[in-house]
Scaffold this active site. Sequence first.
Site, short mmCIF file in Angstrom:
data_model
loop_
_atom_site.label_atom_id
_atom_site.label_comp_id
_atom_site.label_asym_id
_atom_site.label_seq_id
_atom_site.Cartn_x
_atom_site.Cartn_y
_atom_site.Cartn_z
N GLY A 144 0.83 -1.21 0.00
CA GLY A 144 0.00 0.00 0.00
C GLY A 144 0.86 1.25 0.00
CG ASP A 152 -5.34 -8.08 -4.48
OD1 ASP A 152 -5.36 -7.87 -3.25
OD2 ASP A 152 -6.35 -8.36 -5.14
CB VAL A 153 -1.75 -7.55 0.42
CG1 VAL A 153 -0.54 -6.73 0.04
CG2 VAL A 153 -2.90 -6.67 0.90
CG ASN A 156 0.47 1.32 4.72
OD1 ASN A 156 0.01 2.01 5.64
ND2 ASN A 156 0.26 1.63 3.45
CB SER A 165 -6.84 1.68 12.70
OG SER A 165 -7.61 2.83 12.94
CE1 TYR A 188 -9.88 0.70 8.01
CE2 TYR A 188 -10.27 1.73 10.15
CZ TYR A 188 -9.46 1.53 9.05
OH TYR A 188 -8.23 2.14 8.99
CB ALA A 221 -14.41 -6.19 13.56
CE LYS A 280 -6.87 -1.05 9.41
NZ LYS A 280 -5.59 -1.29 8.72
N1 NAD Z 1 -5.86 7.58 7.28
C1 NAD Z 1 -6.07 7.30 8.53
O1 NAD Z 1 -6.51 8.18 9.31
C2 NAD Z 1 -5.71 5.96 9.09
C3 NAD Z 1 -5.81 5.79 10.47
C4 NAD Z 1 -5.49 4.56 11.02
C5 NAD Z 1 -5.06 3.53 10.22
N2 NAD Z 1 -5.00 3.71 8.87
C6 NAD Z 1 -4.51 2.55 8.09
O2 NAD Z 1 -3.30 2.91 7.44
C7 NAD Z 1 -3.16 2.17 6.23
C8 NAD Z 1 -2.98 3.13 5.07
O3 NAD Z 1 -4.14 3.96 5.03
P1 NAD Z 1 -4.26 5.29 4.16
O4 NAD Z 1 -5.07 6.23 4.96
O5 NAD Z 1 -2.93 5.66 3.65
O6 NAD Z 1 -5.18 4.70 2.98
P2 NAD Z 1 -5.17 5.07 1.43
O7 NAD Z 1 -6.48 4.58 0.90
O8 NAD Z 1 -4.83 6.48 1.27
O9 NAD Z 1 -3.98 4.17 0.85
C9 NAD Z 1 -4.07 2.77 0.90
C10 NAD Z 1 -3.15 2.16 -0.14
O10 NAD Z 1 -3.32 0.74 -0.11
C11 NAD Z 1 -3.47 0.27 -1.45
N3 NAD Z 1 -4.24 -0.97 -1.43
C12 NAD Z 1 -5.56 -1.14 -1.18
N4 NAD Z 1 -5.89 -2.42 -1.29
C13 NAD Z 1 -4.77 -3.10 -1.62
C14 NAD Z 1 -4.48 -4.45 -1.88
N5 NAD Z 1 -5.43 -5.40 -1.84
N6 NAD Z 1 -3.20 -4.80 -2.16
C15 NAD Z 1 -2.23 -3.86 -2.24
N7 NAD Z 1 -2.44 -2.54 -2.03
C16 NAD Z 1 -3.70 -2.18 -1.72
C17 NAD Z 1 -4.17 1.39 -2.19
O11 NAD Z 1 -4.01 1.31 -3.59
C18 NAD Z 1 -3.49 2.61 -1.58
O12 NAD Z 1 -2.31 2.92 -2.27
C19 NAD Z 1 -4.41 1.31 6.11
O13 NAD Z 1 -4.15 0.03 6.63
C20 NAD Z 1 -5.41 2.05 6.97
O14 NAD Z 1 -6.44 1.22 7.42
C21 NAD Z 1 -5.32 4.89 8.28
#
Ligand code: NAD
Length: 266
Positions: A12, A62-63, A89, A144, A157, A159, A161
Amino acid sequence: MQLDDRIAIVTGGANGIGRGIAAVLAQRGAHVVIADIDGQAASEVARSVEKAGRKALVVEADVSRRTSTDAMVAATLAAFGRVDILVNNAGVGGGKEWWSRTTGNSGDWDRTYAVNVMGIVHGIESVQGHMKERRQGKIVNIASTAGRRASAWFAHYSASKASAINVSQAYALRLAPFNINVNCICPGLLWTPLWEKISERRLSTVAAAQRVSPREFFLQQVKANVPLGREQTPEDVGKLTAFLVSDAARNITGQSINLNGGSVKN
Ligand SMILES: NC(=O)c1ccc[n+]([C@@H]2O[C@H](COP(=O)([O-])OP(=O)(O)OC[C@H]3O[C@@H](n4cnc5c(N)ncnc54)[C@H](O)[C@@H]3O)[C@@H](O)[C@H]2O)c1
């Protein structure tokens, strides 16, 4: 906290938090593999890693599919000969257009579990043989604050996390005998494409007269929920990741660390 010539995979890594992690790891000296379903955005991140003077590799992965994480690790080994660091991530808020629904449907439950939980399991399963052989490795999973506290509308979501936190503890125990550290970061509120969609979703239930912009809505949440009074950033998560994968953290494993400005303490 130098990471000179370490080889790091960031899943990601093409957007949001993953981009911040890739940037900080590169600043500290690591070469970075950006593994994402979004190959085009991943290429932009690769260029910025190279601008920082490090090597970069883009892997379209695709993870949610084990064959894909196997190919991700194989491509990294072919290019660099080893994997020192894996950052799981990649994450999603649900299935297709999840932000258009008031509460999650069964597709949202399936997709969050497939990416947010099984994505971590697949990444670790794919890399663990190599790391065990070398008797070294650093793994960081991004969960998260939502995994610490249930959410009425975003239950699927939250659950997923909570599960990511537990999975991190399980693998920390399983891999400790091989000198592999597994830790977890629980970020709070970060303005990324993901949160933009959360804002849109939440605003859809607000009366038109009270509707603000998605960014303004996000800042209202920060003001209401974050004791330190400021949003967290992808760079913050990158810095904590850099610490956890460094030698300074060699005796830290199985931990889930909040990075949320004090909003949730357990
Ligand atoms: N933004 C927040 O406030 C926040 C808070 C807590 C946790 N998170 C977590 O942090 C991580 C990143 O979040 P973000 O806010 O940057 O999200 P985002 O949507 O901005 O980026 C997520 C990235 O993951 C990629 N992705 C999605 N599904 C995928 C898959 N199956 N295989 C490979 N890549 C894939 C997407 O293409 C994207 O580049 C996530 O796990 C999210 O749950 C985000």
